[in-house]
Design an enzyme around this catalytic site. Structure first.
Site, short mmCIF file in Angstrom:
data_model
loop_
_atom_site.label_atom_id
_atom_site.label_comp_id
_atom_site.label_asym_id
_atom_site.label_seq_id
_atom_site.Cartn_x
_atom_site.Cartn_y
_atom_site.Cartn_z
N GLU A 162 -7.49 20.97 -0.87
CA GLU A 162 -8.67 20.25 -1.32
C GLU A 162 -8.85 20.35 -2.84
O GLU A 162 -9.46 21.30 -3.34
CB GLU A 162 -9.93 20.79 -0.62
CG GLU A 162 -11.20 20.06 -1.06
CD GLU A 162 -12.47 20.55 -0.35
OE1 GLU A 162 -12.39 21.48 0.48
OE2 GLU A 162 -13.54 20.00 -0.63
N LYS A 194 -7.39 16.97 1.37
CA LYS A 194 -8.84 16.71 1.43
C LYS A 194 -9.33 16.37 0.02
O LYS A 194 -9.70 17.26 -0.74
CB LYS A 194 -9.58 17.93 2.00
CG LYS A 194 -11.09 17.77 1.99
CD LYS A 194 -11.76 18.78 2.90
CE LYS A 194 -13.26 18.72 2.75
NZ LYS A 194 -13.97 19.45 3.80
#
Ligand code: 13P
Length: 343
Positions: A178, A220
């Site tokens: 992420e 992500k």
């Protein structure tokens, strides 16, 4: 030992059609803010009860493929004594765990952050796996501002993400990578496009350098979006088109899934953006959600920490989960917002 098959199975379950991930991994400090906004006391029992409300929502498994836990939650149980991770696994929902230890200032880079948590990660992953976790999350944070982000900050975070991902796959745990470009500033969508491009480029360069098998990770990212304080807000269609344009240039097709964070978007915007993105398909990767705030905000509000509102909280969560599940498939309409939330 090779964890190849195990990683593939986890990826397959997490990227199931019409489903996405619930990010319920707020640290004790972060959930304090969400609770305070709804006058809920931040006690361990309230945190446990709230997570039980989410995880036992009837039918949530039809729209939710996996849940990211905070470490405390991985050790907590439902009222009937079942570990939360076991309760979810029984419904076919994959339990995951946030393993980073949050951000600290990046020395020599005023206003910029780097994420910590690599020390002892290999051992921690073994323990988490023993408790049922099958995937993990690490969030790098990139801030847009005057003269930032620096290449130094982008590269430092990319290296940390790659080292974390390598540790995870070695342990048979799917890493959610992420790299979040924050959307809080006054920047234009074009500036977000430019920074997100640099960040994704650096992230995949480091993943390659650290020999991470891309088939075994999920990305992500943020969407390519106008900063919250930008006077001219891009349309839903522009966000969808520029997000896909950016990813097509920087995310290898070997990556099986891209699961967006909501990053402070309103619930309805987060859903509408995902739907518009899906409608631009077919795409080379599965695209879905891994939302925290955009899935939970109505549920916390409806519950308000009161047992009498349990069902109302579950209904609010089920409703948002259903709408985002529809958006994943490009089948969301604004009219669905008005459907009655019920469980
Ligand atoms: P938001 O969807 O609220 O941005 O949270 C997702 C997440 O996991 C951030 O790390």
């Amino acid at each position: 030992m090779s964890f190849h098959k195990e990683l593939e199975t986890t990826v397959r379950l997490l990227t199931a059609s019409g489903k996405g991930i619930l990010a319920a991994d707020e640290s004790t400090g972060t959930i304090a803010k969400r609770f305070a906004a709804n006058s809920i006391e931040n006690t361990e029992e309230n945190r446990r009860a709230y997570r039980e409300l989410l995880f036992t929502t009837p039918g949530m498994e039809h729209s939710i493929s996996g849940v990211i836990f905070y470490e405390e939650t991985l050790n907590q149980k439902a009222t009937d004594g079942t570990l939360f991770s076991a309760l979810l696994a029984k419904k076919g929902v994959v339990p995951g765990i946030k393993v980073d230890k949050g951000t600290v200032n990046l020395p020599g880079a005023p206003g910029e952050l780097v994420t910590q948590g690599l020390d002892g990660l290999g051992e921690a992953l073994k323990v988490h796996k023993g408790m049922g976790a099958r995937f993990a999350k690490w969030r790098g944070v990139i801030t847009i501002g005057d003269g930032i982000p620096s290449t130094y900050c982008i590269d430092s975070n990319a290296v940390m993400l790659a080292r974390y991902a390598a540790r995870c796959t070695e342990a048979g745990i799917v890493p959610i990578v992420e790299p979040e470009v924050l959307m809080d500033a006054d920047n234009t969508l074009e500036r977000c496009f430019e920074v997100t491009s640099q960040v994704l480029h650096a992230t995949f360069r480091e993943l390659h350098r650290h020999r991470v098998v891309l088939e075994h990770i999920l990305l992500k990212p943020n969407m390519v979006i106008s900063g919250k304080k930008c006077a001219t807000q891009a349309s839903i269609q522009q966000v969808a088109e520029q997000t896909i344009r950016c990813f097509r240039s920087h995310v290898p097709v070997a990556v099986p899934g891209i699961v967006f964070l909501s990053g402070g978007q309103s619930d309805e915007h987060a859903t509408a953006h995902l739907d518009a993105i899906a409608r631009l398909g077919p795409h080379p990767w599965t695209l879905s959600f891994s939302y925290g705030r955009a899935l939970q905000a109505p549920a916390i509000k409806a519950w308000g920490g009161k047992a009498a509102n349990w069902k109302a909280g579950q209904a609010a969560f089920a409703h948002r989960a259903r709408l985002n599940g529809a958006a994943q498939a490009g089948k969301y309409t604004a009219a669905m917002e008005r459907e009655v939330a019920k469980v």
